[in-house]
Write a protein that holds these residues in place. Structure first.
Motif, mmCIF file in Angstrom:
data_model
loop_
_atom_site.group_PDB
_atom_site.id
_atom_site.type_symbol
_atom_site.label_atom_id
_atom_site.label_comp_id
_atom_site.label_asym_id
_atom_site.label_seq_id
_atom_site.Cartn_x
_atom_site.Cartn_y
_atom_site.Cartn_z
ATOM 1 N N THR A 132 -38.768 -20.987 22.217
ATOM 2 C CA THR A 132 -37.478 -20.902 21.535
ATOM 3 C C THR A 132 -37.436 -21.723 20.252
ATOM 4 O O THR A 132 -37.027 -21.224 19.197
ATOM 5 N N LEU A 133 -37.856 -22.981 20.330
ATOM 6 C CA LEU A 133 -37.753 -23.862 19.171
ATOM 7 C C LEU A 133 -38.607 -23.393 17.995
ATOM 8 O O LEU A 133 -38.089 -23.222 16.882
ATOM 9 N N PRO A 134 -39.907 -23.157 18.183
ATOM 10 C CA PRO A 134 -40.691 -22.706 17.024
ATOM 11 C C PRO A 134 -40.308 -21.321 16.521
ATOM 12 O O PRO A 134 -40.339 -21.073 15.314
ATOM 13 N N LEU A 135 -39.918 -20.415 17.423
ATOM 14 C CA LEU A 135 -39.587 -19.057 16.992
ATOM 15 C C LEU A 135 -38.236 -19.005 16.287
ATOM 16 O O LEU A 135 -38.130 -18.535 15.153
ATOM 17 N N ILE A 136 -37.191 -19.485 16.956
ATOM 18 C CA ILE A 136 -35.857 -19.440 16.350
ATOM 19 C C ILE A 136 -35.783 -20.387 15.159
ATOM 20 O O ILE A 136 -35.184 -20.067 14.124
ATOM 21 N N GLY A 137 -36.397 -21.554 15.298
ATOM 22 C CA GLY A 137 -36.384 -22.501 14.189
ATOM 23 C C GLY A 137 -36.972 -21.907 12.924
ATOM 24 O O GLY A 137 -36.423 -22.064 11.825
ATOM 25 N N ASN A 138 -38.074 -21.187 13.059
ATOM 26 C CA ASN A 138 -38.738 -20.604 11.893
ATOM 27 C C ASN A 138 -38.058 -19.333 11.398
ATOM 28 O O ASN A 138 -37.852 -19.160 10.191
ATOM 29 N N ILE A 139 -37.712 -18.433 12.320
ATOM 30 C CA ILE A 139 -37.209 -17.115 11.920
ATOM 31 C C ILE A 139 -35.728 -17.145 11.544
ATOM 32 O O ILE A 139 -35.315 -16.556 10.541
ATOM 33 N N VAL A 140 -34.928 -17.837 12.334
ATOM 34 C CA VAL A 140 -33.475 -17.801 12.140
ATOM 35 C C VAL A 140 -32.997 -18.828 11.119
ATOM 36 O O VAL A 140 -31.997 -18.602 10.429
ATOM 37 N N PHE A 141 -33.720 -19.935 10.988
ATOM 38 C CA PHE A 141 -33.227 -21.000 10.115
ATOM 39 C C PHE A 141 -34.146 -21.274 8.917
ATOM 40 O O PHE A 141 -33.694 -21.252 7.774
ATOM 41 N N TYR A 142 -35.421 -21.527 9.137
ATOM 42 C CA TYR A 142 -36.308 -21.826 8.010
ATOM 43 C C TYR A 142 -36.460 -20.629 7.069
ATOM 44 O O TYR A 142 -36.348 -20.771 5.847
ATOM 45 N N PHE A 143 -36.749 -19.474 7.631
ATOM 46 C CA PHE A 143 -36.995 -18.283 6.807
ATOM 47 C C PHE A 143 -35.794 -17.912 5.935
ATOM 48 O O PHE A 143 -35.949 -17.707 4.723
ATOM 49 N N PRO A 144 -34.567 -17.825 6.484
ATOM 50 C CA PRO A 144 -33.430 -17.489 5.617
ATOM 51 C C PRO A 144 -33.183 -18.522 4.520
ATOM 52 O O PRO A 144 -32.823 -18.156 3.395
ATOM 53 N N LEU A 145 -33.386 -19.797 4.840
ATOM 54 C CA LEU A 145 -33.115 -20.832 3.843
ATOM 55 C C LEU A 145 -34.139 -20.794 2.710
ATOM 56 O O LEU A 145 -33.785 -20.917 1.534
ATOM 57 N N ARG A 146 -35.396 -20.607 3.054
ATOM 58 C CA ARG A 146 -36.417 -20.466 2.007
ATOM 59 C C ARG A 146 -36.167 -19.207 1.182
ATOM 60 O O ARG A 146 -36.319 -19.218 -0.044
ATOM 61 N N SER A 147 -35.784 -18.124 1.852
ATOM 62 C CA SER A 147 -35.504 -16.870 1.142
ATOM 63 C C SER A 147 -34.307 -17.026 0.215
ATOM 64 O O SER A 147 -34.320 -16.529 -0.918
ATOM 65 N N LEU A 148 -33.278 -17.708 0.695
ATOM 66 C CA LEU A 148 -32.087 -17.933 -0.121
ATOM 67 C C LEU A 148 -32.427 -18.727 -1.375
ATOM 68 O O LEU A 148 -31.959 -18.409 -2.480
ATOM 69 N N THR A 149 -33.253 -19.744 -1.221
ATOM 70 C CA THR A 149 -33.672 -20.546 -2.372
ATOM 71 C C THR A 149 -34.438 -19.693 -3.375
ATOM 72 O O THR A 149 -34.166 -19.729 -4.584
ATOM 73 N N ALA A 150 -35.392 -18.905 -2.879
ATOM 74 C CA ALA A 150 -36.205 -18.066 -3.767
ATOM 75 C C ALA A 150 -35.346 -17.016 -4.471
ATOM 76 O O ALA A 150 -35.480 -16.803 -5.688
ATOM 77 N N LEU A 151 -34.450 -16.361 -3.733
ATOM 78 C CA LEU A 151 -33.614 -15.315 -4.328
ATOM 79 C C LEU A 151 -32.638 -15.895 -5.354
ATOM 80 O O LEU A 151 -32.354 -15.268 -6.381
ATOM 81 N N THR A 152 -32.136 -17.086 -5.077
ATOM 82 C CA THR A 152 -31.253 -17.752 -6.043
ATOM 83 C C THR A 152 -31.991 -18.026 -7.348
ATOM 84 O O THR A 152 -31.450 -17.822 -8.444
ATOM 85 N N LEU A 153 -33.228 -18.460 -7.236
ATOM 86 C CA LEU A 153 -34.026 -18.753 -8.428
ATOM 87 C C LEU A 153 -34.388 -17.476 -9.185
ATOM 88 O O LEU A 153 -34.375 -17.454 -10.420
#
Length: 237
Positions: A132-153
């Motif tokens: 749960t921790l590595p999967l949800i942590g990476n897919i639900v939280f890390y991935f959207p935040l990194r994507s949001l940063t990249a798309l904003t830039l």
């Protein structure tokens, strides 16, 4: 010389040194100290501490599964906070204003992430006995935040007129790091599933490409923050 100690140690040292540099730069910007420098300083200081147990393991130090699990349970929310700092710094540095609704959604989503991490850290006492921790942590939280940063830039590069050379260079470096970070997130997931969840730290200690990419990430962030700092200083002068 053990290169698989050198690589993660280099990323950690570069992150801390650049964090200090950004903090000093923030402190030397009176009377109005730009918040983005403080955000990025905090982000770099927080982001790479999870490599400490991996470095110790590659040095031959003995440790327990419980100690590893507890350490990683702590560093998951710390790394997430670092990514938030990077995003907030980007908004401030590029003078991007988001709507009140967007701020509320981002706040609630961040709160959900912290609640999720707190559940594993406090309620489960840092014990990692599922994916749960590595999967949800990476897919639900890390991935959207990194994507949001990249798309904003990307949006900023597309809309900014006139474009500042330093600004564009800085943005490109940070976008590259975001994409590299996303790749690392899914790389970890791929290999984590090969092991029982209690031993997923074995993936990190043995996944050498991860440390090469991690070192590349810190270098990209260093250049990205440096060029954006120059761009913003030029804009203020």
């Amino acid at each position: 010389m053990n290169l698989w100690v050198v690589y993660p140690a280099l990323a950690l040292i570069l992150g801390v040194l650049t964090s200090v540099y950004l903090f000093v730069a923030w402190f030397r910007h009176p009377p109005k100290r730009p918040p983005f420098l403080l955000y990025w300083s905090g982000a770099l200081f927080l982001m790479y501490w999870f490599q400490v147990p991996v470095i110790l393991t590659n040095l031959g130090s003995a440790t327990t599964v419980t100690a590893f699990n507890f350490f990683f349970a702590i560093t998951f929310p710390i790394t997430f906070l670092a990514l938030i700092f990077i995003y907030r710094g980007v908004l401030d540095a590029l003078d991007i204003r988001i709507s009140k609704t967007q701020r509320k959604i981002f706040f609630l989503w961040s709160l959900a992430a912290m609640a999720f991490f707190a559940y594993h850290f406090i309620t489960r006492q840092g014990v990692i006995n599922s994916y749960t921790l590595p999967l949800i942590g990476n897919i639900v939280f890390y991935f959207p935040l990194r994507s949001l940063t990249a798309l904003t830039l990307v949006w900023w590069v597309w809309r900014a007129k006139p474009k500042n050379l330093y600004g564009v260079l800085g943005v490109c470096f940070i976008i590259a790091e975001s994409l590299l970070g996303i790749f690392r997130n899914f790389l970890i997931i791929k290999y984590v599933l090969l092991y029982p969840p209690q031993f997923w730290y074995v993936v990190l200690s043995g996944l050498k490409i991860f440390f090469i990419l991690q070192t590349a990430s810190i270098i990209l962030l260093v250049f990205g923050f440096f060029f954006l700092h120059r761009a913003c200083c030029g804009r203020e002068n």
